[in-house]
Design a protein around this motif. Structure first.
Motif, PDB file in Angstrom:
ATOM      1  N   UNK A 230       0.824  -1.216   0.000  1.00  0.00           N
ATOM      2  CA  UNK A 230       0.000   0.000   0.000  1.00  0.00           C
ATOM      3  C   UNK A 230       0.859   1.268   0.000  1.00  0.00           C
ATOM      4  N   UNK A 231       2.113   1.168   0.416  1.00  0.00           N
ATOM      5  CA  UNK A 231       3.014   2.328   0.361  1.00  0.00           C
ATOM      6  C   UNK A 231       4.030   2.213  -0.782  1.00  0.00           C
ATOM      7  N   UNK A 232       4.333   0.999  -1.163  1.00  0.00           N
ATOM      8  CA  UNK A 232       5.286   0.761  -2.263  1.00  0.00           C
ATOM      9  C   UNK A 232       4.655  -0.247  -3.218  1.00  0.00           C
ATOM     10  N   UNK A 233       4.093   0.220  -4.328  1.00  0.00           N
ATOM     11  CA  UNK A 233       3.392  -0.693  -5.243  1.00  0.00           C
ATOM     12  C   UNK A 233       4.299  -1.715  -5.909  1.00  0.00           C
ATOM     13  N   UNK A 234       5.614  -1.485  -5.868  1.00  0.00           N
ATOM     14  CA  UNK A 234       6.562  -2.466  -6.374  1.00  0.00           C
ATOM     15  C   UNK A 234       6.495  -2.670  -7.871  1.00  0.00           C
ATOM     16  N   UNK A 235       7.252  -3.672  -8.333  1.00  0.00           N
ATOM     17  CA  UNK A 235       7.266  -4.002  -9.760  1.00  0.00           C
ATOM     18  C   UNK A 235       5.900  -4.496 -10.220  1.00  0.00           C
ATOM     19  N   UNK A 236       5.211  -5.220  -9.345  1.00  0.00           N
ATOM     20  CA  UNK A 236       3.869  -5.692  -9.698  1.00  0.00           C
ATOM     21  C   UNK A 236       2.945  -4.514  -9.981  1.00  0.00           C
ATOM     22  N   UNK A 237       2.933  -3.522  -9.085  1.00  0.00           N
ATOM     23  CA  UNK A 237       2.075  -2.357  -9.281  1.00  0.00           C
ATOM     24  C   UNK A 237       2.413  -1.599 -10.548  1.00  0.00           C
ATOM     25  N   UNK A 238       3.694  -1.463 -10.825  1.00  0.00           N
ATOM     26  CA  UNK A 238       4.108  -0.754 -12.033  1.00  0.00           C
ATOM     27  C   UNK A 238       3.649  -1.502 -13.280  1.00  0.00           C
ATOM     28  N   UNK A 239       3.783  -2.823 -13.269  1.00  0.00           N
ATOM     29  CA  UNK A 239       3.390  -3.616 -14.434  1.00  0.00           C
ATOM     30  C   UNK A 239       1.894  -3.551 -14.672  1.00  0.00           C
ATOM     31  N   UNK A 240       1.112  -3.683 -13.609  1.00  0.00           N
ATOM     32  CA  UNK A 240      -0.339  -3.683 -13.772  1.00  0.00           C
ATOM     33  C   UNK A 240      -0.870  -2.309 -14.155  1.00  0.00           C
ATOM     34  N   UNK A 241      -0.155  -1.261 -13.781  1.00  0.00           N
ATOM     35  CA  UNK A 241      -0.624   0.103 -14.087  1.00  0.00           C
ATOM     36  C   UNK A 241      -0.196   0.567 -15.473  1.00  0.00           C
ATOM     37  N   UNK A 242       0.805  -0.082 -16.061  1.00  0.00           N
ATOM     38  CA  UNK A 242       1.336   0.400 -17.342  1.00  0.00           C
ATOM     39  C   UNK A 242       0.503  -0.161 -18.499  1.00  0.00           C
ATOM     40  N   UNK A 243      -0.007   0.682 -19.381  1.00  0.00           N
ATOM     41  CA  UNK A 243      -0.917   0.201 -20.434  1.00  0.00           C
ATOM     42  C   UNK A 243      -0.247  -0.638 -21.506  1.00  0.00           C
ATOM     43  N   UNK A 244       1.069  -0.577 -21.644  1.00  0.00           N
ATOM     44  CA  UNK A 244       1.744  -1.276 -22.740  1.00  0.00           C
ATOM     45  C   UNK A 244       2.529  -2.491 -22.294  1.00  0.00           C
ATOM     46  N   UNK A 245       2.503  -2.814 -21.003  1.00  0.00           N
ATOM     47  CA  UNK A 245       3.280  -3.933 -20.484  1.00  0.00           C
ATOM     48  C   UNK A 245       2.401  -5.178 -20.407  1.00  0.00           C
ATOM     49  N   UNK A 246       2.894  -6.273 -20.960  1.00  0.00           N
ATOM     50  CA  UNK A 246       2.209  -7.571 -20.882  1.00  0.00           C
ATOM     51  C   UNK A 246       2.678  -8.303 -19.631  1.00  0.00           C
ATOM     52  N   UNK A 247       1.753  -8.830 -18.884  1.00  0.00           N
ATOM     53  CA  UNK A 247       2.085  -9.505 -17.629  1.00  0.00           C
ATOM     54  C   UNK A 247       1.897 -11.011 -17.797  1.00  0.00           C
ATOM     55  N   UNK A 248       3.016 -11.734 -17.856  1.00  0.00           N
ATOM     56  CA  UNK A 248       2.944 -13.191 -17.908  1.00  0.00           C
ATOM     57  C   UNK A 248       2.519 -13.725 -16.539  1.00  0.00           C
ATOM     58  N   UNK A 249       1.641 -14.709 -16.549  1.00  0.00           N
ATOM     59  CA  UNK A 249       1.179 -15.341 -15.308  1.00  0.00           C
ATOM     60  C   UNK A 249       1.423 -16.831 -15.378  1.00  0.00           C
ATOM     61  N   UNK A 250       1.648 -17.447 -14.235  1.00  0.00           N
ATOM     62  CA  UNK A 250       1.726 -18.904 -14.154  1.00  0.00           C
ATOM     63  C   UNK A 250       0.288 -19.420 -14.119  1.00  0.00           C
ATOM     64  N   UNK A 251      -0.076 -20.217 -15.113  1.00  0.00           N
ATOM     65  CA  UNK A 251      -1.466 -20.677 -15.220  1.00  0.00           C
ATOM     66  C   UNK A 251      -1.768 -21.696 -14.133  1.00  0.00           C
TER      67      UNK A 251
END
Length: 251
Positions: A230-251
Motif C-alpha cells: 500500500x506504500x510501495x506498489x513495487x514491480x507488480x504495481x508498475x506492471x499492472x498500471x502500465x498500459x503497454x506492459x504484458x504480464x505473464x502469469x503462471x497458469x
C-alpha cells in the motif's frame, strides 16, 4: 484432397466472443471461417468434411516460457530430449514455443543454444521451435526463486553478445535495477529482441523507468519480484498500471 472443412464447431476467434460455426483449411492454412451452417454443402465432394460436434476449436497456443517436459529440459542440451518436448507440447495444443534457459555457466548456455540451432523450425510431429527465451543469468540473486544463485551475474558484452549474435534469442528476461544490465536492454531492443522484467527487486520507480526504456513484459508476474504494497506498489504495481506492459502469469 487439399481442403478440410470443419463444421458444427465452437470457434474461438482471435478477437470477439466464441460462436458456433465452420472453418475451411486450404493447403494447410485457414482460408475462411464463419458462423452458422457452412456454405459449401453443394460442393461437399471437394472437401474433407469433419463434424466437430460442437467441440471447441481454438488457435494453437504459442508458449513463450517453457523449460522442459516429460523428463527433459533445454539445459540438457540433448536434441532427442528437445524433440520429445516439442512433440509433447504439440499433443497438448502448443503449435510453437520458445525453449527457455536457466541461469547457468556460459558454456552450458552455449550448448543449449547450439541444440536449439540444430532443431529450430518445425519439428516432425511436434511444435515449431521459434528460438530461445534467455531467462537469466542476468537476474537478481535476492529474487532467485528456482534459479541457482551461484550462476546469477551481471551482463557483460563478452558473454552476452555472442549469445545474441546466434540469432536465436527472441526473449531476454533480466533484472533491470542493475545499471550493469542497462546496455543489454538497449542492445536487445536495437536487435528487435523482447525484454522482460524477471527475478527482480526493482521498486515501483525502477520498474517504471525500465518500462520507459523499452521493457515490455514481466515474467511470472507476482512471483520473484517486489509485490504490491500500500506504500510501495513495487514491480507488480508498475506492471499492472502500465498500459503497454504484458504480464505473464503462471497458469
Amino acid at each position: 484432397m487439399s481442403a478440410i472443412l470443419l463444421h458444427h464447431a465452437t470457434i474461438v476467434p482471435t478477437t470477439g466472443p466464441s460462436f458456433l460455426g465452420w472453418l475451411l483449411i486450404h493447403e494447410g492454412r485457414i482460408a475462411l471461417l464463419g458462423p452458422g451452417d457452412d456454405p459449401f454443402l453443394e460442393s461437399a465432394a471437394s472437401y474433407q468434411r469433419i463434424d466437430a460436434q460442437g467441440y471447441w476449436l481454438v488457435p494453437g497456443f504459442i508458449d513463450l516460457h517453457v523449460h522442459g517436459a516429460i523428463g527433459h529440459e533445454l539445459m540438457d542440451a540433448d536434441p532427442d530430449g528437445l524433440r520429445a518436448m516439442a512433440q509433447f507440447y504439440a499433443a497438448h495444443g502448443v503449435t510453437a514455443f520458445l525453449p527457455t534457459t536457466w541461469a547457468a555457466s556460459t558454456q552450458a548456455l552455449q550448448r543449449a543454444l547450439a541444440t536449439v540451432d540444430a532443431l529450430k523450425g518445425p519439428v516432425p510431429g511436434g511444435a515449431t521451435i521459434l528460438g530461445v527465451h534467455l531467462e537469466g543469468p542476468y537476474l537478481n540473486p535476492t529474487r532467485c526463486g528456482a534459479q541457482d544463485p551461484q550462476w546469477i551475474r551481471h551482463a557483460t558484452p563478452e558473454e552476452a553478445l555472442p549469445l545474441l549474435d546466434s540469432g536465436l534469442v527472441r526473449l531476454v528476461a533480466l533484472a533491470p535495477e542493475f545499471p550493469e544490465n542497462h546496455w543489454l536492454i538497449r542492445e536487445c531492443l536495437r536487435r528487435g529482441i523482447t525484454v522482460s522484467l524477471a527475478h527482480s527487486a526493482a521498486t515501483f520507480d525502477e520498474a517504471n523507468a525500465a518500462f520507459t526504456c523499452g521493457i515490455s513484459q514481466t515474467t511470472h508476474t507476482f512471483n520473484a519480484m517486489t509485490g504490491l504494497g500500500h506504500r510501495e506498489p513495487g514491480a507488480v504495481g508498475a506492471a499492472l498500471a502500465h498500459p503497454l506492459v504484458r504480464s505473464e502469469l503462471i497458469a
